[in-house]
Motif scaffolding. Structure first.
Motif, mmCIF file in Angstrom:
data_model
loop_
_atom_site.group_PDB
_atom_site.id
_atom_site.type_symbol
_atom_site.label_atom_id
_atom_site.label_comp_id
_atom_site.label_asym_id
_atom_site.label_seq_id
_atom_site.Cartn_x
_atom_site.Cartn_y
_atom_site.Cartn_z
ATOM 1 N N THR A 42 0.809 -1.219 0.000
ATOM 2 C CA THR A 42 0.000 0.000 0.000
ATOM 3 C C THR A 42 0.840 1.266 0.000
ATOM 4 O OG1 THR A 42 -0.112 -0.027 2.421
ATOM 5 C CG2 THR A 42 -1.879 -1.151 1.225
ATOM 6 N N HIS A 43 2.146 1.139 -0.056
ATOM 7 C CA HIS A 43 2.998 2.323 -0.038
ATOM 8 C C HIS A 43 2.903 3.069 -1.363
ATOM 9 C CE1 HIS A 43 4.537 0.115 3.349
ATOM 10 N NE2 HIS A 43 5.246 1.155 3.715
ATOM 11 N N PRO A 44 2.653 4.393 -1.335
ATOM 12 C CA PRO A 44 2.575 5.164 -2.568
ATOM 13 C C PRO A 44 3.940 5.298 -3.217
ATOM 14 C CG PRO A 44 2.480 6.627 -0.670
ATOM 15 C CD PRO A 44 2.401 5.222 -0.142
ATOM 16 N N ASP A 45 3.930 5.642 -4.481
ATOM 17 C CA ASP A 45 5.175 5.874 -5.207
ATOM 18 C C ASP A 45 5.983 6.972 -4.523
ATOM 19 O OD1 ASP A 45 6.809 7.338 -7.441
ATOM 20 O OD2 ASP A 45 6.308 5.366 -8.271
ATOM 21 N N ALA A 46 7.299 6.789 -4.484
ATOM 22 C CA ALA A 46 8.171 7.734 -3.781
ATOM 23 C C ALA A 46 8.115 9.136 -4.389
ATOM 24 C CB ALA A 46 9.601 7.215 -3.792
ATOM 25 N N SER A 47 7.682 9.247 -5.638
ATOM 26 C CA SER A 47 7.630 10.561 -6.282
ATOM 27 C C SER A 47 6.435 11.399 -5.820
ATOM 28 C CB SER A 47 7.567 10.396 -7.804
ATOM 29 O OG SER A 47 6.360 9.727 -8.185
ATOM 30 N N ILE A 48 5.477 10.782 -5.128
ATOM 31 C CA ILE A 48 4.297 11.495 -4.650
ATOM 32 C C ILE A 48 4.644 12.219 -3.352
ATOM 33 C CG2 ILE A 48 1.919 11.267 -3.841
ATOM 34 C CD1 ILE A 48 1.706 8.735 -5.540
ATOM 35 N N PRO A 49 4.437 13.553 -3.293
ATOM 36 C CA PRO A 49 4.786 14.302 -2.075
ATOM 37 C C PRO A 49 3.995 13.803 -0.872
ATOM 38 C CG PRO A 49 4.370 15.795 -3.918
ATOM 39 C CD PRO A 49 3.933 14.425 -4.360
ATOM 40 N N LYS A 50 4.655 13.734 0.284
ATOM 41 C CA LYS A 50 4.000 13.300 1.508
ATOM 42 C C LYS A 50 3.389 14.498 2.231
ATOM 43 C CE LYS A 50 7.025 9.358 2.565
ATOM 44 N NZ LYS A 50 7.950 8.792 3.596
ATOM 45 N N GLU A 51 2.253 14.266 2.856
ATOM 46 C CA GLU A 51 1.641 15.279 3.719
ATOM 47 C C GLU A 51 1.317 14.618 5.047
ATOM 48 O OE1 GLU A 51 -1.741 17.035 1.875
ATOM 49 O OE2 GLU A 51 -0.541 18.302 0.558
ATOM 50 N N SER A 52 1.857 15.150 6.116
ATOM 51 C CA SER A 52 1.597 14.573 7.428
ATOM 52 C C SER A 52 0.165 14.866 7.854
ATOM 53 C CB SER A 52 2.565 15.153 8.459
ATOM 54 O OG SER A 52 2.117 16.397 8.939
ATOM 55 N N PRO A 53 -0.371 14.122 8.827
ATOM 56 C CA PRO A 53 -1.724 14.390 9.312
ATOM 57 C C PRO A 53 -1.919 15.813 9.832
ATOM 58 C CG PRO A 53 -1.054 12.216 9.993
ATOM 59 C CD PRO A 53 0.156 12.850 9.379
ATOM 60 N N LEU A 54 -0.842 16.477 10.244
ATOM 61 C CA LEU A 54 -0.964 17.845 10.756
ATOM 62 C C LEU A 54 -0.549 18.905 9.731
ATOM 63 C CD1 LEU A 54 0.279 17.562 14.459
ATOM 64 C CD2 LEU A 54 -2.056 17.668 13.589
ATOM 65 N N SER A 55 -0.340 18.504 8.492
ATOM 66 C CA SER A 55 0.143 19.455 7.493
ATOM 67 C C SER A 55 -0.842 20.601 7.250
ATOM 68 C CB SER A 55 0.439 18.741 6.172
ATOM 69 O OG SER A 55 -0.722 18.106 5.662
ATOM 70 N N VAL A 56 -2.143 20.300 7.224
ATOM 71 C CA VAL A 56 -3.133 21.354 7.000
ATOM 72 C C VAL A 56 -3.142 22.330 8.170
ATOM 73 C CG1 VAL A 56 -5.583 21.874 6.710
ATOM 74 C CG2 VAL A 56 -4.581 19.928 5.507
ATOM 75 N N ALA A 57 -3.110 21.793 9.387
ATOM 76 C CA ALA A 57 -3.096 22.656 10.568
ATOM 77 C C ALA A 57 -1.843 23.517 10.592
ATOM 78 C CB ALA A 57 -3.170 21.812 11.831
ATOM 79 N N PHE A 58 -0.706 22.949 10.221
ATOM 80 C CA PHE A 58 0.532 23.709 10.215
ATOM 81 C C PHE A 58 0.529 24.787 9.136
ATOM 82 C CE2 PHE A 58 3.178 19.981 12.077
ATOM 83 C CZ PHE A 58 2.772 20.337 13.356
ATOM 84 N N ASN A 59 -0.054 24.498 7.980
ATOM 85 C CA ASN A 59 -0.006 25.432 6.857
ATOM 86 C C ASN A 59 -1.100 26.487 6.891
ATOM 87 O OD1 ASN A 59 2.213 24.100 5.738
ATOM 88 N ND2 ASN A 59 0.919 22.667 4.606
ATOM 89 N N MET A 60 -2.224 26.169 7.555
ATOM 90 C CA MET A 60 -3.352 27.093 7.522
ATOM 91 C C MET A 60 -3.801 27.564 8.899
ATOM 92 S SD MET A 60 -5.685 25.220 4.576
ATOM 93 C CE MET A 60 -6.844 26.577 4.540
ATOM 94 N N GLY A 61 -3.321 26.926 9.948
ATOM 95 C CA GLY A 61 -3.776 27.283 11.281
ATOM 96 C C GLY A 61 -2.711 27.975 12.101
#
Length: 216
Positions: free
Chosen positions: A14-33
């Motif tokens: 189930t691991h995505p291709d390494a070329s796909i950027p990762k987003e942590s579960p807190l990425s939205v909170a960090f970027n917008m909050g």
């Protein structure tokens, strides 16, 4: 993604291709909050340990203990609610229930660790599930970290009841998570991805009076 075969067991990668950027579960909170910076006045420090490998391991303790010691160099916790770490502190195994354990390893190791465990376990009766994408780990340190926990859960986190090396599933801020104490100075919260943003905001609110700061 592709199928991988371990002996006679076909397992879907189930691991995505390494070329796909990762987003942590807190990425939205960090970027917008709100992301309060850590300063010398911060009496609590929060840090997300993103992209770690999380494996759920189930089976008989005797068989699993031998395999875990062989692969990770750690023995299964000797008692319920136990938490065991390797010498580096980067790999751990935690008791979840009588036949269930949570293994956490540095990100990128989980697929290799799973394969090595399967090889070591052979034909034994067991199950291994990679839940890395559905969880994240947040650490809390500082002189007021325990006070924040006391505001957020009704579980008794006094050192006499919650010593180093213990880990429990608790209700926390009207949600649920795994609370761990790997050292005297640090607490760890294992969060479900779907609850991460909400719990992050809860923790910031509960820690505001202590000048909580976020380490990126």
């Amino acid at each position: 993604m592709s199928d991988i075969t371990y002996g006679k067991v076909a397992t879907f990668n189930t691991h995505p291709d390494a070329s796909i950027p990762k987003e942590s579960p807190l990425s939205v909170a960090f970027n917008m909050g709100s992301v309060p910076a850590a300063t010398s006045a911060s009496r609590i420090l929060l840090k997300e340990q993103a992209f770690l490998g999380h494996l759920i391991l189930r089976g008989g303790a005797i068989v699993l203990d031998e395999a875990v010691r062989q692969v990770l160099g750690i023995s299964l916790p000797g008692q319920p609610l136990g938490l065991a770490l390797d010498a580096s502190g980067e790999r751990s195994i935690q008791w979840l229930s009588p036949d269930e354990w949570l293994v956490i390893v540095p990100g990128g190791e989980e697929l290799d660790v799973e394969q090595r465990l399967r090889d070591a376990l052979g034909d034994a009766h067991y199950a291994i599930v990679d839940v890395s994408g559905g969880q994240t780990l947040v650490s809390l340190e500082g002189e007021k970290a325990r006070e924040l926990l006391m505001k957020s859960t009704n579980y008794d986190v006094h050192p006499s009841n919650f010593p180093v090396g213990k880990a429990v599933s608790v209700v926390f801020g009207k949600s649920s998570l795994i609370l761990r104490r790997p050292s005297e100075e640090r607490y760890e919260l294992v969060l479900r991805r779907s609850f991460a943003d909400y719990l992050y905001r809860w923790i910031l609110d509960a820690g505001a009076e202590y000048g909580i700061g976020v380490q990126r």
